[in-house]
Design an enzyme around this catalytic site. Sequence first.
Site, mmCIF file in Angstrom:
data_model
loop_
_atom_site.group_PDB
_atom_site.id
_atom_site.type_symbol
_atom_site.label_atom_id
_atom_site.label_comp_id
_atom_site.label_asym_id
_atom_site.label_seq_id
_atom_site.Cartn_x
_atom_site.Cartn_y
_atom_site.Cartn_z
ATOM 1 C CG ASN A 10 37.231 -5.332 55.131
ATOM 2 O OD1 ASN A 10 37.663 -4.186 54.980
ATOM 3 N ND2 ASN A 10 36.911 -5.827 56.322
ATOM 4 C CE LYS A 12 39.893 -7.167 57.749
ATOM 5 N NZ LYS A 12 40.054 -8.143 58.820
ATOM 6 C CG HIS A 93 34.667 -5.653 60.229
ATOM 7 N ND1 HIS A 93 35.632 -5.963 61.158
ATOM 8 C CD2 HIS A 93 34.876 -6.482 59.173
ATOM 9 C CE1 HIS A 93 36.392 -6.938 60.682
ATOM 10 N NE2 HIS A 93 35.951 -7.271 59.478
ATOM 11 C CD GLU A 95 39.408 -6.185 61.702
ATOM 12 O OE1 GLU A 95 39.418 -5.338 60.782
ATOM 13 O OE2 GLU A 95 39.815 -7.352 61.543
ATOM 14 C CD GLU A 164 33.745 -10.638 58.305
ATOM 15 O OE1 GLU A 164 34.432 -10.909 57.318
ATOM 16 O OE2 GLU A 164 33.896 -9.612 58.965
ATOM 17 N N GLY A 170 41.433 -13.062 60.289
ATOM 18 C CA GLY A 170 42.875 -12.809 60.249
ATOM 19 C C GLY A 170 43.713 -13.824 61.016
ATOM 20 C CB SER A 210 40.882 -17.346 57.842
ATOM 21 O OG SER A 210 41.460 -16.603 58.893
HETATM 22 P P1 PGA Z 1 40.294 -12.087 56.888
HETATM 23 O O1 PGA Z 1 39.299 -10.868 57.233
HETATM 24 O O2 PGA Z 1 39.844 -12.654 55.575
HETATM 25 O O3 PGA Z 1 41.651 -11.446 56.815
HETATM 26 O O4 PGA Z 1 40.166 -13.060 57.998
HETATM 27 C C1 PGA Z 1 37.925 -10.951 56.960
HETATM 28 C C2 PGA Z 1 37.228 -9.687 57.421
HETATM 29 O O5 PGA Z 1 37.547 -9.187 58.509
HETATM 30 O O6 PGA Z 1 36.335 -9.158 56.731
#
Ligand code: PGA
Length: 252
Positions: A10, A12, A93, A95, A164, A170, A210
């Site tokens: 992803n 982003k 997601h 976010e 997640e 992150g 992560s």
């Molecule tokens: P990350 O993000 O691996 O940077 O923690 C995962 C995601 O949000 O899909």
Amino acid sequence: MAERPYIVGNWKMHGTRAMLSEARAMDRAAQRHMKVEVAIAPPYTLIHPIHREAGQIGVGAQNCHFADGGAHTGDISAAMVADAGAKFVILGHSERRADHGESDAVVKAKVEAALEAGLRVILCCGESEKTRDAGRAVQHVKKQIKASLPDLEEAGEKLTIAYEPIWAIGTGKTATVDDIAEMHTEIRALMVDLFGEEQGSVIRILYGGSVKPENASEILTAPEVGGALVGGASLTADSFMSIALAADSPEL
Ligand code: PGA
């Protein structure tokens, strides 16, 4: 891991055409790991250029609107991302839920629109740290999945769930293997409840939050983990394909 592991990047809001070389390197490396299904979800602007060049990796979108079209300035429909070459879309997601106020009802409408447009869906779910600390993580995630899924006659290959935990995204923190196993086992039971044994047992359940080359093997061997949704570590071919390599190990 029973099914072919699914490793999804992803990106982003990262990536201009300068990143196409990374996508090419991922595509070449993916040809050496045919037992793993590798895919990336770049920003909308890179879907078509990556789709045009990719031979092995799948390309998807990170979002779509629920409407077919109309007066929605700045939005993109499921049919449009499919037309650009996306084969799947990540929906719900955390976010997007946080930045754009997407409710379960909105996510559900998007899932419907995406499937209608012939896209596969990766539906995200996950609890906040507060909810986990209150001991309500499993309850919250199951409720979120149920409320975000439309009635589907068949789900099977078309649906993937990504668990997640919000506090792991992150942050460099990951859930423990025991917590991941517990949540994935609960999600598996829910899938079987909703779709029956035959379909519910093949829906892939990814872990995200992560995931890095250093922790991928441990996470990917946890029960009911069918792959990973990777953010930060999916931005270079080196780190992303190390995760794909971990998924290609004989014990999985
Ligand atoms: P990350 O993000 O691996 O940077 O923690 C995962 C995601 O949000 O899909």
